[in-house]
Motif scaffolding. Structure first.
Motif, PDB file in Angstrom:
ATOM      1  N   PRO A   1       0.849  -1.058   0.014  1.00  0.00           N
ATOM      2  CA  PRO A   1      -0.108  -0.263   0.055  1.00  0.00           C
ATOM      3  C   PRO A   1       0.884   1.253  -0.061  1.00  0.00           C
ATOM      4  O   PRO A   1       2.084   1.211   0.353  1.00  0.00           O
ATOM      5  CB  PRO A   1      -0.866  -0.199   1.206  1.00  0.00           C
ATOM      6  CG  PRO A   1      -0.705  -1.390   1.589  1.00  0.00           C
ATOM      7  CD  PRO A   1       0.474  -2.115   1.115  1.00  0.00           C
ATOM      8  N   HIS A   2       0.356   2.456  -0.503  1.00  0.00           N
ATOM      9  CA  HIS A   2       1.113   3.583  -0.330  1.00  0.00           C
ATOM     10  C   HIS A   2       1.125   4.063   0.895  1.00  0.00           C
ATOM     11  O   HIS A   2       0.253   4.025   1.837  1.00  0.00           O
ATOM     12  CB  HIS A   2       0.670   4.760  -1.326  1.00  0.00           C
ATOM     13  CG  HIS A   2      -0.838   5.041  -1.154  1.00  0.00           C
ATOM     14  ND1 HIS A   2      -1.785   4.586  -1.883  1.00  0.00           N
ATOM     15  CD2 HIS A   2      -1.188   6.285  -0.814  1.00  0.00           C
ATOM     16  CE1 HIS A   2      -2.894   5.178  -1.369  1.00  0.00           C
ATOM     17  NE2 HIS A   2      -2.568   6.204  -0.699  1.00  0.00           N
ATOM     18  N   TYR A   3       2.274   5.221   1.138  1.00  0.00           N
ATOM     19  CA  TYR A   3       2.423   5.626   2.567  1.00  0.00           C
ATOM     20  C   TYR A   3       2.254   7.115   2.240  1.00  0.00           C
ATOM     21  O   TYR A   3       2.792   7.594   1.409  1.00  0.00           O
ATOM     22  CB  TYR A   3       4.097   5.196   2.922  1.00  0.00           C
ATOM     23  CG  TYR A   3       4.180   6.085   4.069  1.00  0.00           C
ATOM     24  CD1 TYR A   3       3.448   5.594   5.339  1.00  0.00           C
ATOM     25  CD2 TYR A   3       5.063   7.055   4.232  1.00  0.00           C
ATOM     26  CE1 TYR A   3       3.976   6.390   6.338  1.00  0.00           C
ATOM     27  CE2 TYR A   3       5.253   7.864   5.612  1.00  0.00           C
ATOM     28  CZ  TYR A   3       4.764   7.429   6.615  1.00  0.00           C
ATOM     29  OH  TYR A   3       5.118   7.910   7.669  1.00  0.00           O
ATOM     30  N   ILE A   4       1.567   7.715   3.204  1.00  0.00           N
ATOM     31  CA  ILE A   4       1.497   9.363   3.263  1.00  0.00           C
ATOM     32  C   ILE A   4       2.126   9.638   4.694  1.00  0.00           C
ATOM     33  O   ILE A   4       1.707   9.277   5.638  1.00  0.00           O
ATOM     34  CB  ILE A   4       0.036   9.577   3.325  1.00  0.00           C
ATOM     35  CG1 ILE A   4      -0.822   9.063   2.184  1.00  0.00           C
ATOM     36  CG2 ILE A   4      -0.089  11.099   3.353  1.00  0.00           C
ATOM     37  CD1 ILE A   4      -0.574   9.524   1.059  1.00  0.00           C
ATOM     38  N   GLY A   5       3.164  10.786   4.491  1.00  0.00           N
ATOM     39  CA  GLY A   5       3.904  10.790   5.449  1.00  0.00           C
ATOM     40  C   GLY A   5       3.369  12.005   6.362  1.00  0.00           C
ATOM     41  O   GLY A   5       2.198  12.527   6.147  1.00  0.00           O
TER      42      GLY A   5
ATOM     43  N   VAL B   1      -4.076   8.063  -5.612  1.00  0.00           N
ATOM     44  CA  VAL B   1      -2.780   7.830  -5.228  1.00  0.00           C
ATOM     45  C   VAL B   1      -2.703   5.977  -5.310  1.00  0.00           C
ATOM     46  O   VAL B   1      -3.812   5.540  -4.740  1.00  0.00           O
ATOM     47  CB  VAL B   1      -2.288   8.188  -4.135  1.00  0.00           C
ATOM     48  CG1 VAL B   1      -0.736   7.603  -3.719  1.00  0.00           C
ATOM     49  CG2 VAL B   1      -1.999   9.729  -4.043  1.00  0.00           C
TER      50      VAL B   1
ATOM     51  N   GLU C   1      -0.604   2.089  -5.419  1.00  0.00           N
ATOM     52  CA  GLU C   1       0.181   1.039  -4.496  1.00  0.00           C
ATOM     53  C   GLU C   1       1.764   1.566  -4.609  1.00  0.00           C
ATOM     54  O   GLU C   1       2.099   1.881  -5.905  1.00  0.00           O
ATOM     55  CB  GLU C   1      -0.024  -0.312  -4.757  1.00  0.00           C
ATOM     56  CG  GLU C   1      -1.225  -0.953  -4.256  1.00  0.00           C
ATOM     57  CD  GLU C   1      -1.951  -1.861  -4.861  1.00  0.00           C
ATOM     58  OE1 GLU C   1      -1.282  -2.260  -5.878  1.00  0.00           O
ATOM     59  OE2 GLU C   1      -2.850  -2.610  -4.219  1.00  0.00           O
TER      60      GLU C   1
ATOM     61  N   GLU D   1       5.572   6.674  -2.006  1.00  0.00           N
ATOM     62  CA  GLU D   1       5.847   7.188  -0.910  1.00  0.00           C
ATOM     63  C   GLU D   1       5.539   8.810  -1.022  1.00  0.00           C
ATOM     64  O   GLU D   1       6.292   9.156  -1.733  1.00  0.00           O
ATOM     65  CB  GLU D   1       7.234   6.722  -0.557  1.00  0.00           C
ATOM     66  CG  GLU D   1       7.531   5.422  -0.411  1.00  0.00           C
ATOM     67  CD  GLU D   1       7.397   4.891   1.082  1.00  0.00           C
ATOM     68  OE1 GLU D   1       7.509   5.790   1.792  1.00  0.00           O
ATOM     69  OE2 GLU D   1       7.118   3.708   1.205  1.00  0.00           O
TER      70      GLU D   1
END
Lengths: 370, 404
Positions: free
Chosen positions: B285-289, B299, B301, B304
Motif C-alpha cells: 500500500p502507499h504511504y502518506i508521510g 494515489v 500502491e 511514498e
C-alpha cells in the motif's frame, strides 16, 4: 535456481490459538496484514523468490478464506502443470481421527512429501513476518551438510508458548535446545522455519507416529545429539505475531520507512491476490498523515498513524487514529476511532466513537455494524 | 474447437498515436498509462470479458514490445484460456511478400485465417485508443434485433466539436442514411466511436473486394463501410450514453485523467459489476508521510508521499519527497520528485527524476498570454536537474542539467 531441490511446506493453522479474535473465522495464514496482504503471502513469496516451485499448504480447520485467497496459486506463479501449489487438507487415516499436532499433520501428507522427489523440505509457520532469503538458508544448509537447519533470530523473543531457544557451538551446530520461559534478555530463538533432509523427515515422522508424539519441534529437539542440526541467523525486520497486541504493534511498525524497505524489496517482492481495485481517492478536505493506504479506499475525513486495507471508506469529518481498518469497512461521518482494530466489512455509523489504548486495542469483528 | 464463439473481437492496437509525442516514442498508444494503474487497452479488453467475449485478437504493429509484454498470456483479464483467449496478431511474411498493415481494414483482411479458425457469426472491431465502459453484449443484441449487416456504435457529441468526428445521419428506426467524415458544417452530432459489429460472412466478402480495389485506403471508415452502404447493406447506429474519451492528444490525456477526480464525470472505476482489470506490479500500500497533504487526488500502491498533492493522479511506486508539490498533474510509475520541486499542469512519464527545486509546468492563470499555455510533458527516464525550469507546453525528451 538453487533451491529447486526443496519442497516447501506451510502450516496455515499453526498457532491459531494465539489470536483467537482474528482466527475465529479463518486460519493464521489468512489473517489480513499490512493493508493488502494475508500472512501466508510472506512465506509463499519467500519460497517463490528462492526458486522453490513445489509448495504444500497444510490446513486443518476454517480454511475457506485461505482457499479463497490462494486459489490455484496463480498470484505466486504456482499454478502449474509440473509442481506448483497443493492444498493439503486434513485427511483421516483409519483410526487416527482429527489431526492434532504438526507431526500428525505431516504424517498425514507423507505420501505427498515422498512423491515430491525433492532432497530437502522447508517447513514454516505463517506468523513470522519477514522477507527471508530462503535461498541463502538453503545454501547454508547444503554448505554445512546439515540434516536440519533452523532459522533463528537474536533478541528478545516474542511472548508465546513453546518458544525454543537454540544453543550452538562456534560452528553454528546446535548442541542443545530449551523451552523459553524468560522474555527479558537476548537469546537465539527459533523462527520455526527449518530445512530438513526429506529422508530424515520421513523417518522421524514414522517414529513419531508409532510413539504417538504430536509435537514436531519436540522430535527435533529430542534428536539434537544424533542428527546434524545447524542454526542460521536471520537479521533485519523479523517479527513474530503472538497475540492481538503484537499483531497491532507489528502492523504499526510498518509506518516506519526502514521497516517497509526491509519487508518490501524490489528484488524479492511480496505477492498477493490481485483484486483490481481502483487507486485510492482523496477528497477535498481529506487529511492523511503517517499512514498506509491501500487501493480502493475513499477518504474524505482524517487518518493518522493508521493502516487502511483495500476498499475502506472514511466519510467526511470521520477521524481515524492509531487504528487498523480491514478491507471494505465503512467509517461514517464524524465518527472517531482511536487504537481500534476493525475486521473486514464492518460499519461504523455516523457520530460514533470507539477508543482503545495503545496497549489494549479494541477489536471489532467481521461484518459488525455499530 | 470445443465451443464455437458467437462473436469474437478484433482490437486494432497498431496505432502510433503520434499526437501524444514523446509519450509514444517507444510504446504504442494503447499501452499509454492511464488512471493511476491502467493502460488504455485495459478498457476495451475489460469491456470484452465483462461482455462475455473471450476470444480477442489484438493487432499490433507500431512498437509492440511493451504492449505484447503487458498483455502477455492475458491472465489479468481472465483471457488465458484453453479455448479462445487473447492472441497477439502481428504482420507476417507471406508467400507473395511482406506487408505491413496498410489500414484498419487491411489489418483484419490479413487475419482472415485467424477469424476463420473460430468461424464466428459476428466480429466486433474495436480500437485501443478510447476510455469508456461499454457492454458490447447489448450492442450485439441490438445488431441481431435489427437484423443488421453492420452496426456502428455512436454517441452524441457537442455540436461545436462535431466537425472533428466521423458523423452519421440516422433515421428514426436507427438505420444510417448518410455518412459525413469530419465535415465543415455538420448536419448531425452523432459521432462514430470506432466500434463496429459485422456479420462475419458479409465483412469477409467486403474485405476481399476492398483489397482487390485499386487505390483503396483499406480503411473501415473511408472504404469498407461506405462500400457496404452504397450497396444498400443494412447499416445501423447503436446509441451509447456514457463517458467516452479519445485520449489522442496530450491535453485530452491530461483531461481524461483529471476527469477521474471529478465526481460529476460518469466513469466509475470502482464498479464491482464492471471492473477494469490491469496488470499491476507487486507493491505494498502507499504511504502518506507525517507532513504530507493529499487532497482531491488518486494515489496507488507503492507510492511514498512526503509532499503536497492536489488534483493529481499518481501511478504505482511514485516518490514525492517532503516539501515537493504536485498539482494538476499526472505522474506515471516509478518517477521520483525530490524536495522542493514543483510539478504542475504536467504529465511526467515513467521513471523520470525531478531534482530538488526544479519547476515543471505553469498554471494558466500565471501566463501573460494564455495562448502560450499548455501541459508540460517529461519523457520516460528523463532527469530534470536541480532548480531547472520546464516551460508549459514543453516536451522534454532528454535530460536537463541543473540551473547552477
Amino acid at each position: 535456481m538453487a533451491a529447486n531441490n526443496v519442497l516447501g511446506i506451510i502450516f496455515s493453522n499453526a498457532n491459531d490459538e494465539v489470536i483467537p479474535e482474528l482466527t475465529a473465522l479463518r486460519t493464521m495464514g489468512s489473517i489480513p496484514f499490512a493493508g493488502r496482504y494475508r500472512l501466508i503471502d510472506f512465506p509463499l513469496s519467500n519460497m517463490v523468490n528462492a526458486g522453490i516451485s513445489k509448495v504444500g499448504v497444510i490446513t486443518k480447520s476454517n480454511y475457506r478464506s485461505l482457499m479463497d485467497h490462494i486459489g490455484s496459486g496463480k498470484a505466486w506463479d504456482l499454478s502449474r502443470k509440473r509442481e506448483g501449489m497443493t492444498i493439503l487438507p486434513p485427511y483421516n487415516l483409519p483410526g487416527t481421527g482429527m489431526i492434532k499436532g504438526k507431526a500428525d499433520a505431516l504424517y498425514n501428507s507423507i505420501n505427498y512429501i515422498e512423491k515430491s522427489g525433492k532432497d530437502h523440505v522447508l517447513l514454516t509457520d505463517c506468523n513470522v513476518i519477514c522477507n527471508m532469503d530462503y535461498e541463502a538458508l538453503y545454501k547454508a544448509h547444503v554448505a554445512n551438510d546439515a540434516d536440519v537447519t533452523v532459522a533463528y533470530a537474536k533478541g528478545i523473543p516474542p511472548r508465546m508458548e513453546a518458544n525454543t531457544e537454540i544453543i550452538m557451538d562456534e560452528n553454528s551446530r546446535v548442541t542443545d535446545t530449551k523451552i523459553l520461559d524468560c522474555y527479558s534478555s537476548d537469546v537465539n530463538y527459533s523462527l520455526k522455519v527449518m530445512i530438513i533432509r526429506r529422508t530424515l523427515l520421513e523417518r522421524l515422522l514414522h517414529e513419531a507416529h508409532s510413539s504417538k508424539i504430536d509435537d514436531f519441534e519436540t522430535i527435533i529437539c529430542n534428536n539434537v545429539k544424533h542428527i546434524r542440526i545447524y542454526g542460521y541467523e536471520v537479521t533485519g525486520f523479523i517479527k513474530v505475531i503472538g497475540s492481538l497486541q503484537s499483531y497491532y504493534d507489528i502492523s504499526l511498525e510498518l509506518l516506519k520507512l526502514e521497516n517497509r524497505k526491509e519487508l518490501f524489496t524490489a528484488d524479492r517482492p511480496v505477492y498477493t491476490k490481485v483484486r483490481d481495485e481502483v487507486p485510492a481517492f482523496y477528497g477535498i478536505g481529506a487529511s492523511v498523515k503517517n499512514s498506509l493506504i491501500a487501493d480502493g479506499c475513499r477518504i474524505e475525513g482524517e487518518v493518522e498513524n493508521s493502516i487502511l486495507f483495500r476498499g475502506v471508506t472514511v466519510a467526511k469529518g470521520a477521524k481515524i487514529k492509531n487504528s487498523i481498518v480491514m478491507q471494505g469497512s465503512f467509517i461514517g461521518e464524524n465518527s472517531t476511532l482511536d487504537c481500534v482494530i476493525i475486521d473486514k466489512a464492518a460499519v461504523l455509523k455516523p457520530n460514533k466513537m470507539l477508543c482503545g489504548a495503545s496497549n489494549y486495542p479494541v477489536y471489532i469483528g467481521k461484518g459488525i455494524v455499530i | 474447437m470445443a465451443v464455437k464463439p458467437e462473436c469474437i473481437a478484433m482490437l486494432l492496437a497498431g496505432g502510433q498515436g503520434s499526437r501524444l509525442g514523446i509519450l509514444t516514442k517507444n510504446i504504442a498508444k494503447p499501452a499509454v498509462p492511464y488512471g493511476g494503474k491502467y493502460r488504455i487497452i485495459d478498457f476495451p479488453l475489460s469491456n470484452c470479458v465483462n461482455s462475455g467475449i473471450y476470444t480477442v485478437g489484438v493487432l499490433t504493429q507500431y512498437q509492440p514490445l511493451e504492449l505484447n509484454d503487458y498483455i502477455g498470456n492475458g491472465q489479468p483479464w481472465d483471457l488465458d484460456r484453453a479455448n479462445g483467449g487473447v492472441h497477439i496478431l502481428s504482420p507476417y511474411q507471406q508467400i507473395k511478400g511482406t506487408e505491413w498493415y496498410k489500414g484498419t481494414a487491411n489489418a483484419i483482411y490479413q487475419n482472415i485465417n485467424f477469424i476463420e479458425r473460430y468461424d464466428p457469426e459476428y466480429v466486433l472491431i474495436l480500437s485501443g485508443d478510447h476510455i469508456y465502459k461499454m457492454d458490447y453484449a447489448k450492442m450485439l443484441d441490438y445488431h441481431k434485433e435489427k437484423n443488421a449487416d453492420c452496426t456502428i456504435a455512436m454517441l452524441e457529441v457537442p455540436w461545436e466539436e462535431a466537425s472533428r468526428f466521423g458523423l452519421m445521419i440516422v433515421n428514426d428506426d436507427g438505420s444510417i442514411s448518410e455518412f459525413e467524415e469530419k465535415p465543415k458544417n455538420p448536419r448531425s452530432n452523432k459521432a462514430s466511436m470506432g466500434v463496429y459489429i459485422f456479420n462475419w460472412k458479409k465483412l469477409r466478402q467486403y474485405l476481399i473486394e476492398d483489397e482487390a480495389k485499386e487505390g483503396s485506403g483499406n480503411d473501415f471508415g473511408h472504404d469498407v463501410i461506405p462500400a457496404m452502404h452504397n450497396d444498400g447493406q443494412r447499416m445501423f447506429a447503436y446509441q451509447f450514453d456514457g463517458y467516452w474519451k479519445d485520449v489522442g492528444t496530450i491535453n485530452s490525456l491530461w483531461d481524461a485523467n483529471l476527469d477521474l477526480l471529478n465526481p460529476k464525470v460518469d466513469l466509475d472505476l470502482n464498479d464491482d459489476s464492471w471492473r477494469i482489470y490491469s496488470r499491476s506490479p507487486a507493491a505494498p500500500p502507499h504511504y502518506i508521510g507525517e507532513n504530507a497533504k493529499v487532497e482531491n487526488s488518486m494515489v496507488t500502491e507503492g507510492c511514498e508521499i512526503g509532499g503536497n498533492i492536489d488534483f493529481s493522479v499518481l501511478f504505482a511506486n511514485v516518490t514525492v519527497e517532503e516539501g515537493a508539490e504536485v498539482k494538476y498533474s499526472i505522474v506515471m510509475p516509478g518517477t521520483v520528485i525530490k524536495k522542493g520541486a514543483v510539478v504542475q499542469y504536467s504529465i511526467v512519464a515513467e521513471n523520470a527524476v525531478i531534482e530538488e527545486g526544479a519547476v515543471v509546468g505553469e498554471s494558466p492563470e500565471n501566463m501573460a498570454n494564455v495562448e502560450d499555455w499548455g501541459v508540460a510533458v517529461i519523457g520516460n527516464g528523463v532527469t530534470i536537474g536541480k532548480g531547472a525550469k520546464v516551460e508549459p507546453q514543453a516536451m522534454i525528451d532528454s535530460d536537463i542539467g541543473g540551473a547552477e
